[in-house]
Design a protein around this motif. Sequence first.
Motif, PDB file in Angstrom:
ATOM      1  N   SER A 134      37.464  43.910  33.265  1.00 39.07           N
ATOM      2  CA  SER A 134      36.414  42.983  32.831  1.00 39.07           C
ATOM      3  C   SER A 134      36.924  42.083  31.711  1.00 39.07           C
ATOM      4  O   SER A 134      36.587  40.892  31.656  1.00 39.07           O
ATOM      5  N   ALA A 135      37.755  42.614  30.815  1.00 32.73           N
ATOM      6  CA  ALA A 135      38.307  41.795  29.732  1.00 32.73           C
ATOM      7  C   ALA A 135      39.238  40.722  30.287  1.00 32.73           C
ATOM      8  O   ALA A 135      39.247  39.580  29.819  1.00 32.73           O
ATOM      9  N   ILE A 136      40.028  41.094  31.316  1.00 37.67           N
ATOM     10  CA  ILE A 136      40.939  40.128  31.925  1.00 37.67           C
ATOM     11  C   ILE A 136      40.156  39.035  32.631  1.00 37.67           C
ATOM     12  O   ILE A 136      40.417  37.839  32.463  1.00 37.67           O
ATOM     13  N   SER A 137      39.178  39.431  33.445  1.00 39.25           N
ATOM     14  CA  SER A 137      38.418  38.447  34.221  1.00 39.25           C
ATOM     15  C   SER A 137      37.624  37.520  33.309  1.00 39.25           C
ATOM     16  O   SER A 137      37.527  36.314  33.559  1.00 39.25           O
ATOM     17  N   SER A 138      37.068  38.057  32.223  1.00 40.29           N
ATOM     18  CA  SER A 138      36.308  37.223  31.301  1.00 40.29           C
ATOM     19  C   SER A 138      37.210  36.214  30.602  1.00 40.29           C
ATOM     20  O   SER A 138      36.884  35.025  30.508  1.00 40.29           O
ATOM     21  N   ALA A 139      38.367  36.667  30.115  1.00 37.82           N
ATOM     22  CA  ALA A 139      39.281  35.766  29.420  1.00 37.82           C
ATOM     23  C   ALA A 139      39.836  34.701  30.346  1.00 37.82           C
ATOM     24  O   ALA A 139      40.139  33.582  29.925  1.00 37.82           O
ATOM     25  N   ALA A 140      39.981  35.041  31.640  1.00 40.22           N
ATOM     26  CA  ALA A 140      40.525  34.100  32.610  1.00 40.22           C
ATOM     27  C   ALA A 140      39.443  33.214  33.231  1.00 40.22           C
ATOM     28  O   ALA A 140      39.757  32.363  34.058  1.00 40.22           O
ATOM     29  N   GLY A 141      38.187  33.410  32.851  1.00 32.41           N
ATOM     30  CA  GLY A 141      37.115  32.596  33.406  1.00 32.41           C
ATOM     31  C   GLY A 141      36.791  32.934  34.842  1.00 32.41           C
ATOM     32  O   GLY A 141      36.331  32.089  35.607  1.00 32.41           O
ATOM     33  N   ARG A 142      37.029  34.166  35.239  1.00 33.78           N
ATOM     34  CA  ARG A 142      36.755  34.628  36.591  1.00 33.78           C
ATOM     35  C   ARG A 142      35.681  35.713  36.533  1.00 33.78           C
ATOM     36  O   ARG A 142      35.248  36.130  35.458  1.00 33.78           O
ATOM     37  N   ASP A 143      35.302  36.201  37.705  1.00 34.43           N
ATOM     38  CA  ASP A 143      34.341  37.299  37.761  1.00 34.43           C
ATOM     39  C   ASP A 143      34.782  38.229  38.886  1.00 34.43           C
ATOM     40  O   ASP A 143      34.346  38.104  40.017  1.00 34.43           O
ATOM     41  N   PHE A 144      35.675  39.163  38.572  1.00 33.54           N
ATOM     42  CA  PHE A 144      36.114  40.117  39.582  1.00 33.54           C
ATOM     43  C   PHE A 144      36.159  41.505  38.961  1.00 33.54           C
ATOM     44  O   PHE A 144      36.327  41.664  37.755  1.00 33.54           O
ATOM     45  N   GLN A 145      35.996  42.505  39.808  1.00 31.62           N
ATOM     46  CA  GLN A 145      35.960  43.893  39.345  1.00 31.62           C
ATOM     47  C   GLN A 145      37.000  44.772  40.035  1.00 31.62           C
ATOM     48  O   GLN A 145      37.089  45.967  39.760  1.00 31.62           O
ATOM     49  N   LEU A 146      37.767  44.188  40.954  1.00 34.44           N
ATOM     50  CA  LEU A 146      38.727  44.975  41.726  1.00 34.44           C
ATOM     51  C   LEU A 146      39.956  44.138  42.019  1.00 34.44           C
ATOM     52  O   LEU A 146      39.856  42.925  42.257  1.00 34.44           O
ATOM     53  N   LEU A 147      41.120  44.780  41.975  1.00 38.11           N
ATOM     54  CA  LEU A 147      42.352  44.179  42.464  1.00 38.11           C
ATOM     55  C   LEU A 147      42.765  44.913  43.728  1.00 38.11           C
ATOM     56  O   LEU A 147      42.875  46.149  43.720  1.00 38.11           O
ATOM     57  N   ILE A 148      42.963  44.174  44.806  1.00 41.35           N
ATOM     58  CA  ILE A 148      43.491  44.747  46.041  1.00 41.35           C
ATOM     59  C   ILE A 148      45.005  44.612  45.979  1.00 41.35           C
ATOM     60  O   ILE A 148      45.549  43.508  46.063  1.00 41.35           O
ATOM     61  N   GLY A 149      45.682  45.746  45.788  1.00 40.99           N
ATOM     62  CA  GLY A 149      47.111  45.729  45.537  1.00 40.99           C
ATOM     63  C   GLY A 149      47.960  45.974  46.768  1.00 40.99           C
ATOM     64  O   GLY A 149      47.485  45.976  47.911  1.00 40.99           O
ATOM     65  N   ARG A 150      49.240  46.210  46.508  1.00 40.30           N
ATOM     66  CA  ARG A 150      50.200  46.336  47.601  1.00 40.30           C
ATOM     67  C   ARG A 150      50.004  47.600  48.424  1.00 40.30           C
ATOM     68  O   ARG A 150      50.492  47.682  49.556  1.00 40.30           O
ATOM     69  N   ASP A 151      49.306  48.612  47.902  1.00 46.55           N
ATOM     70  CA  ASP A 151      49.036  49.798  48.709  1.00 46.55           C
ATOM     71  C   ASP A 151      48.217  49.439  49.941  1.00 46.55           C
ATOM     72  O   ASP A 151      48.432  49.993  51.029  1.00 46.55           O
ATOM     73  N   VAL A 152      47.281  48.499  49.805  1.00 45.19           N
ATOM     74  CA  VAL A 152      46.490  48.025  50.944  1.00 45.19           C
ATOM     75  C   VAL A 152      47.234  46.933  51.705  1.00 45.19           C
ATOM     76  O   VAL A 152      47.278  46.939  52.944  1.00 45.19           O
ATOM     77  N   LEU A 153      47.850  46.009  50.987  1.00 44.22           N
ATOM     78  CA  LEU A 153      48.466  44.851  51.632  1.00 44.22           C
ATOM     79  C   LEU A 153      49.642  45.222  52.530  1.00 44.22           C
ATOM     80  O   LEU A 153      49.944  44.480  53.473  1.00 44.22           O
ATOM     81  N   ARG A 154      50.301  46.336  52.269  1.00 40.73           N
ATOM     82  CA  ARG A 154      51.405  46.746  53.146  1.00 40.73           C
ATOM     83  C   ARG A 154      50.924  47.137  54.538  1.00 40.73           C
ATOM     84  O   ARG A 154      51.710  47.147  55.484  1.00 40.73           O
TER      85      ARG A 154
END
Length: 322
Positions: A134-154
């Motif tokens: 939440s701190a990252i998304s707020s500072a970046a002006g975004r609104d996200f709660q999840l990162l879909i990483g390489r475990d799924v993308l592979r």
Amino acid sequence: MTTRRALLVRLGLLATAGGALFMVRDRLPWPPVEPRFADGRQTPWLPLPEHGGLIDVAASVNGVAIRAVVDSGAQFSAIDRDLAQRLELPRTVAAPILAYGVSGRPSLTHTVRLDLALPGLAVQGLRAAALGLSAISSAAGRDFQLLIGRDVLRQVVLEADFPRARARFLAREAFRPSRDALHIPLKRKGGAPMVPVQVEGAPPLDVLVDTGASGLLALSQTAAREAGLLSPGRRVDSAHSVSLGGLSLNRIVRASSVQVGGLTLRDAEVQVYAPAANAPAPSGLLGAGLFHRYRIALDLGGDRLFLTRSGLIIVPMSELSR
């Protein structure tokens, strides 16, 4: 200018060294991910924010609607820590993890288990790091709660059509690249997708393909210096970036040419960052800023990246009759 940095997650015990890290990983392997498509092949096209710059899609966690950023720079998927607490997501019985951004201090945390769903796609029992997103998304002006990483993308193929502000996921066996697509082979280093980049004729260096970074190219101070980008007399500006380690002030320089996979970019903006001490940061990040004029297909399982100019597609009559 605010750019969110790649999230690199390392599994291990607090204060362990690299050797112990790998032994812990061998004993406590990250469980395999099994995405399931509703039609067995692909999701529908999912709308992207028109001015977001990232692959930011609607999703749900345990039935609760959220926003998720597709982040090939994240070794594993991650969920906002506060959201995980509100949803009372069960903790996994595993070692703690140390999570690093490319700058700032690491964060010690744990993992939880969740059910992720997107239109036409479900990933049940996904193990994810609980981090302060939440701190990252707020500072970046975004609104996200999840990162879909390489475990799924592979396990899937990601297609993102930036000019048309849409994205989708496909089963790997269902994906067929466009005939006019530019194929960029990827290298794999420690599971991370890397591509060689040449800056102003300097020797090529391998950088991380990071859909979670909104800029074009970012280099570590060492890599930028070796490429001649920090030589005396060159104009240097400043910009802020935000990552798991917090807000940092980076330098901005312009490169007369950047070559990647057969593409030559002129007068390209390059961000220069100072890696955190002992962080497993790469020499550079190739971000979503490269892709904004293209329809991209990222096949991490096959170590392939495809770029296609988005526009009028001519289909032969023979194919229309099939």
